[in-house]
Design a protein around this motif. Structure first.
Motif, PDB file in Angstrom:
ATOM      1  N   LEU A  98       0.816  -1.320  -0.043  1.00 13.59           N
ATOM      2  CA  LEU A  98      -0.060   0.035  -0.083  1.00 13.59           C
ATOM      3  C   LEU A  98       0.891   1.329   0.016  1.00 13.59           C
ATOM      4  CD1 LEU A  98      -2.838   1.234  -0.004  1.00 13.59           C
ATOM      5  CD2 LEU A  98      -2.725   1.137   2.421  1.00 13.59           C
ATOM      6  N   LEU A  99       1.884   1.204   0.724  1.00 21.21           N
ATOM      7  CA  LEU A  99       2.977   2.486   0.725  1.00 21.21           C
ATOM      8  C   LEU A  99       3.383   2.542  -0.248  1.00 21.21           C
ATOM      9  CD1 LEU A  99       4.724   1.973   4.088  1.00 21.21           C
ATOM     10  CD2 LEU A  99       3.096   3.716   3.600  1.00 21.21           C
ATOM     11  N   PHE A 100       3.736   1.457  -1.242  1.00 22.18           N
ATOM     12  CA  PHE A 100       4.223   1.927  -2.410  1.00 22.18           C
ATOM     13  C   PHE A 100       3.310   2.467  -3.569  1.00 22.18           C
ATOM     14  CE2 PHE A 100       8.181  -0.504  -1.340  1.00 22.18           C
ATOM     15  CZ  PHE A 100       9.105   0.073  -2.009  1.00 22.18           C
ATOM     16  N   VAL A 101       2.099   1.984  -3.542  1.00 18.78           N
ATOM     17  CA  VAL A 101       1.211   2.739  -4.466  1.00 18.78           C
ATOM     18  C   VAL A 101       0.958   4.120  -4.032  1.00 18.78           C
ATOM     19  CG1 VAL A 101      -1.500   2.645  -4.685  1.00 18.78           C
ATOM     20  CG2 VAL A 101      -0.308   0.472  -4.379  1.00 18.78           C
ATOM     21  N   ILE A 102       1.018   4.444  -2.634  1.00 21.76           N
ATOM     22  CA  ILE A 102       0.748   5.733  -2.296  1.00 21.76           C
ATOM     23  C   ILE A 102       2.169   6.730  -2.969  1.00 21.76           C
ATOM     24  CG2 ILE A 102       0.733   7.542  -0.457  1.00 21.76           C
ATOM     25  CD1 ILE A 102      -0.722   5.301   1.012  1.00 21.76           C
ATOM     26  N   MET A 103       3.252   6.044  -2.570  1.00 22.26           N
ATOM     27  CA  MET A 103       4.291   6.820  -3.067  1.00 22.26           C
ATOM     28  C   MET A 103       5.009   6.699  -4.440  1.00 22.26           C
ATOM     29  SD  MET A 103       6.862   6.035   0.231  1.00 22.26           S
ATOM     30  CE  MET A 103       7.065   4.271  -0.181  1.00 22.26           C
ATOM     31  N   GLY A 104       4.528   5.651  -5.012  1.00 22.71           N
ATOM     32  CA  GLY A 104       5.026   5.472  -6.516  1.00 22.71           C
ATOM     33  C   GLY A 104       4.073   5.059  -7.425  1.00 22.71           C
ATOM     34  N   GLY A 105       2.978   4.825  -7.108  1.00 17.63           N
ATOM     35  CA  GLY A 105       1.844   4.204  -7.855  1.00 17.63           C
ATOM     36  C   GLY A 105       2.372   2.754  -8.427  1.00 17.63           C
ATOM     37  N   ILE A 106       2.980   1.921  -7.638  1.00 19.53           N
ATOM     38  CA  ILE A 106       3.347   0.690  -8.105  1.00 19.53           C
ATOM     39  C   ILE A 106       2.688  -0.355  -7.467  1.00 19.53           C
ATOM     40  CG2 ILE A 106       5.482  -0.842  -8.097  1.00 19.53           C
ATOM     41  CD1 ILE A 106       7.327   1.655  -8.215  1.00 19.53           C
ATOM     42  N   GLY A 107       2.303  -1.251  -8.248  1.00 26.66           N
ATOM     43  CA  GLY A 107       1.547  -2.502  -7.383  1.00 26.66           C
ATOM     44  C   GLY A 107       2.511  -3.554  -7.335  1.00 26.66           C
ATOM     45  N   LEU A 108       3.188  -3.539  -6.001  1.00 24.37           N
ATOM     46  CA  LEU A 108       3.989  -4.765  -5.558  1.00 24.37           C
ATOM     47  C   LEU A 108       3.197  -5.786  -5.074  1.00 24.37           C
ATOM     48  CD1 LEU A 108       6.731  -2.570  -3.916  1.00 24.37           C
ATOM     49  CD2 LEU A 108       7.003  -3.615  -6.202  1.00 24.37           C
ATOM     50  N   PRO A 109       3.861  -7.215  -5.418  1.00 21.28           N
ATOM     51  CA  PRO A 109       3.340  -8.128  -4.954  1.00 21.28           C
ATOM     52  C   PRO A 109       3.636  -8.164  -3.378  1.00 21.28           C
ATOM     53  CG  PRO A 109       5.371  -8.650  -5.594  1.00 21.28           C
ATOM     54  CD  PRO A 109       5.027  -7.196  -6.265  1.00 21.28           C
ATOM     55  N   GLY A 110       2.617  -8.836  -2.428  1.00 22.45           N
ATOM     56  CA  GLY A 110       2.653  -8.817  -1.067  1.00 22.45           C
ATOM     57  C   GLY A 110       3.765  -9.896  -0.276  1.00 22.45           C
ATOM     58  N   GLY A 111       3.657 -10.095   0.814  1.00 17.81           N
ATOM     59  CA  GLY A 111       4.240 -11.038   1.427  1.00 17.81           C
ATOM     60  C   GLY A 111       3.474 -12.299   1.554  1.00 17.81           C
ATOM     61  N   ALA A 112       3.861 -13.254   2.737  1.00 17.87           N
ATOM     62  CA  ALA A 112       3.067 -14.509   2.337  1.00 17.87           C
ATOM     63  C   ALA A 112       2.245 -15.276   3.450  1.00 17.87           C
ATOM     64  CB  ALA A 112       4.427 -15.527   2.344  1.00 17.87           C
ATOM     65  N   VAL A 113       1.640 -16.164   3.209  1.00 18.10           N
ATOM     66  CA  VAL A 113       1.019 -16.883   4.003  1.00 18.10           C
ATOM     67  C   VAL A 113       1.774 -18.139   4.281  1.00 18.10           C
ATOM     68  CG1 VAL A 113      -1.544 -16.399   3.545  1.00 18.10           C
ATOM     69  CG2 VAL A 113      -0.578 -18.013   2.161  1.00 18.10           C
ATOM     70  N   PHE A 114       1.703 -18.906   5.516  1.00 20.81           N
ATOM     71  CA  PHE A 114       2.702 -19.704   5.582  1.00 20.81           C
ATOM     72  C   PHE A 114       2.203 -21.171   5.355  1.00 20.81           C
ATOM     73  CE2 PHE A 114       4.761 -23.097   8.433  1.00 20.81           C
ATOM     74  CZ  PHE A 114       5.897 -23.186   7.966  1.00 20.81           C
ATOM     75  N   ILE A 115       2.684 -21.772   4.070  1.00 18.97           N
ATOM     76  CA  ILE A 115       2.283 -23.333   3.627  1.00 18.97           C
ATOM     77  C   ILE A 115       3.183 -24.214   3.964  1.00 18.97           C
ATOM     78  CG2 ILE A 115       1.199 -24.454   1.773  1.00 18.97           C
ATOM     79  CD1 ILE A 115      -0.091 -22.013   2.056  1.00 18.97           C
ATOM     80  N   GLU A 116       2.686 -25.304   4.913  1.00 21.30           N
ATOM     81  CA  GLU A 116       3.401 -26.439   5.355  1.00 21.30           C
ATOM     82  C   GLU A 116       3.338 -27.440   4.116  1.00 21.30           C
ATOM     83  OE1 GLU A 116       2.185 -27.974   9.182  1.00 21.30           O
ATOM     84  OE2 GLU A 116       1.889 -26.161   9.983  1.00 21.30           O
ATOM     85  N   ARG A 117       4.558 -27.031   3.473  1.00 21.80           N
ATOM     86  CA  ARG A 117       4.656 -27.617   2.100  1.00 21.80           C
ATOM     87  C   ARG A 117       5.014 -29.277   2.263  1.00 21.80           C
ATOM     88  NH1 ARG A 117       3.895 -24.922  -2.812  1.00 21.80           N
ATOM     89  NH2 ARG A 117       4.130 -22.581  -2.526  1.00 21.80           N
ATOM     90  N   HIS A 118       5.540 -29.638   3.373  1.00 22.54           N
ATOM     91  CA  HIS A 118       5.820 -31.163   3.522  1.00 22.54           C
ATOM     92  C   HIS A 118       4.365 -31.946   3.611  1.00 22.54           C
ATOM     93  CE1 HIS A 118       4.998 -29.580   7.706  1.00 22.54           C
ATOM     94  NE2 HIS A 118       4.643 -30.970   8.174  1.00 22.54           N
ATOM     95  N   ARG A 119       3.359 -31.154   3.683  1.00 26.27           N
ATOM     96  CA  ARG A 119       1.915 -32.020   3.741  1.00 26.27           C
ATOM     97  C   ARG A 119       1.436 -32.110   2.500  1.00 26.27           C
ATOM     98  NH1 ARG A 119      -0.535 -31.863   9.089  1.00 26.27           N
ATOM     99  NH2 ARG A 119       0.655 -30.511  10.374  1.00 26.27           N
ATOM    100  N   ILE A 120       1.946 -31.674   1.487  1.00 27.50           N
ATOM    101  CA  ILE A 120       1.576 -31.513   0.050  1.00 27.50           C
ATOM    102  C   ILE A 120       2.330 -32.397  -0.946  1.00 27.50           C
ATOM    103  CG2 ILE A 120       0.925 -30.194  -1.863  1.00 27.50           C
ATOM    104  CD1 ILE A 120       0.699 -27.918   0.331  1.00 27.50           C
ATOM    105  N   ARG A 121       1.882 -33.296  -1.359  1.00 22.88           N
ATOM    106  CA  ARG A 121       2.324 -34.361  -2.497  1.00 22.88           C
ATOM    107  C   ARG A 121       2.097 -34.031  -4.048  1.00 22.88           C
ATOM    108  NH1 ARG A 121       4.345 -34.758   1.480  1.00 22.88           N
ATOM    109  NH2 ARG A 121       4.637 -36.571   2.970  1.00 22.88           N
ATOM    110  N   GLY A 122       3.207 -33.937  -4.853  1.00 22.89           N
ATOM    111  CA  GLY A 122       2.753 -33.596  -6.168  1.00 22.89           C
ATOM    112  C   GLY A 122       3.599 -32.472  -6.553  1.00 22.89           C
TER     113      GLY A 122
END
Length: 264
Positions: A98-122
């Motif tokens: 949101l700060l980058f939108v306000i300051m520079g009009g740039i749509g930046l990707p955000g941070g993360a949700v934590f996915i427990e990858r070891h539970r996923i197969r494939g």
């Protein structure tokens, strides 16, 4: 073992998200009807709220895809409630973009949700989880640009047209940046399952810095200029003129620009 009541609670839409959605709806109405005395203020609230909504949906898409891929812990973490405060990195997910939108009009990707990858197969499931977020931004951009490429702008107020154009630019920017195969971004998450274990081990220490390297490169005139020229070309192919996007950005920064500059 979670009960049915617990699962419903984990997926109940957060009042925080509903409040942001309400701000988007009311401010969007104010832009459309020219209700606000200052259209810039209404556009600022509308675009900011819509941008946060899209970030929430981006992270929700990651979590929902992970849920159906085998990580049943995402519900207990609050990721299915669309609450931006539940994210692992709320600053990176919401505040910094949101700060980058306000300051520079740039749509930046955000941070993360934590996915427990070891539970996923494939490998395909891992790739799809990473791709789900940017694809949400793509869908949001399609919705924002639909009145332009469908030639359905008759009756759309100028201020609302400019706001949609600017919001579409943010969504396209976020989608393209996030799909870069750079460690720390979703694009790398898409290809990572298909890389050798040894290569991934070598790249892993650099993952926390990939996001910031991309930001820094955008401020290099030659790179940033070429990137945003490409964004403008893509928007024009969707019927969005540079003037529309530029006016949306100018009106969004209501504290610097008089509305008369774009005829509203």
């Amino acid at each position: 073992m979670p009960t049915a009541t617990t699962r419903r609670h984990e997926r109940r839409i957060s009042p925080v998200f509903l409040a942001i959605l309400a701000v988007m709806a009311v401010s969007g109405w104010a832009v459309w009807t020219d209700f606000a005395s200052s259209p810039g203020v209404a556009i600022f609230l509308f675009v900011s709220a819509a941008w946060i909504v899209s970030l929430c949906l981006h992270e929700y898409a990651h979590a929902r895809t992970a849920l159906h891929s085998g990580d049943l812990t995402v519900g207990a973490k609050g990721y299915l409630t669309l609450n931006p405060l539940a994210y692992t990195h709320a600053v990176l997910s919401i505040i910094l973009p949101l700060l980058f939108v306000i300051m520079g009009g740039i749509g930046l990707p955000g941070g993360a949700v934590f996915i427990e990858r070891h539970r996923i197969r494939g490998r395909w499931r891992h790739s799809l989880i990473s791709a789900a977020g940017p694809l949400t931004n793509v869908l949001f951009a399609v919705v924002c640009t639909a009145p332009f490429w469908l030639d359905a702008l008759d009756g759309v107020p100028l201020a609302f047209r400019y706001a949609l154009a600017f919001l579409a630019m943010l969504q396209i920017t976020a989608a393209l940046l996030n799909l870069l195969p750079v460690p720390g971004l979703d694009g790398y998450g898409v290809v990572e399952p298909w890389l050798s274990h040894g290569f991934r081990r070598k790249i892993e220490p650099y993952a926390p810095y990939g996001f910031f390297v991309v930001i820094a490169l955008l401020f290099v005139p030659a790179i940033g200029g070429a990137f945003f020229d490409g964004i403008d070309a893509l928007l024009q192919s969707l019927g969005v003129r540079p003037f529309d996007r530029s006016c949306g950005w100018e009106l969004y920064r209501f504290w610097e620009t008089a509305p008369e500059v774009c005829g509203v």
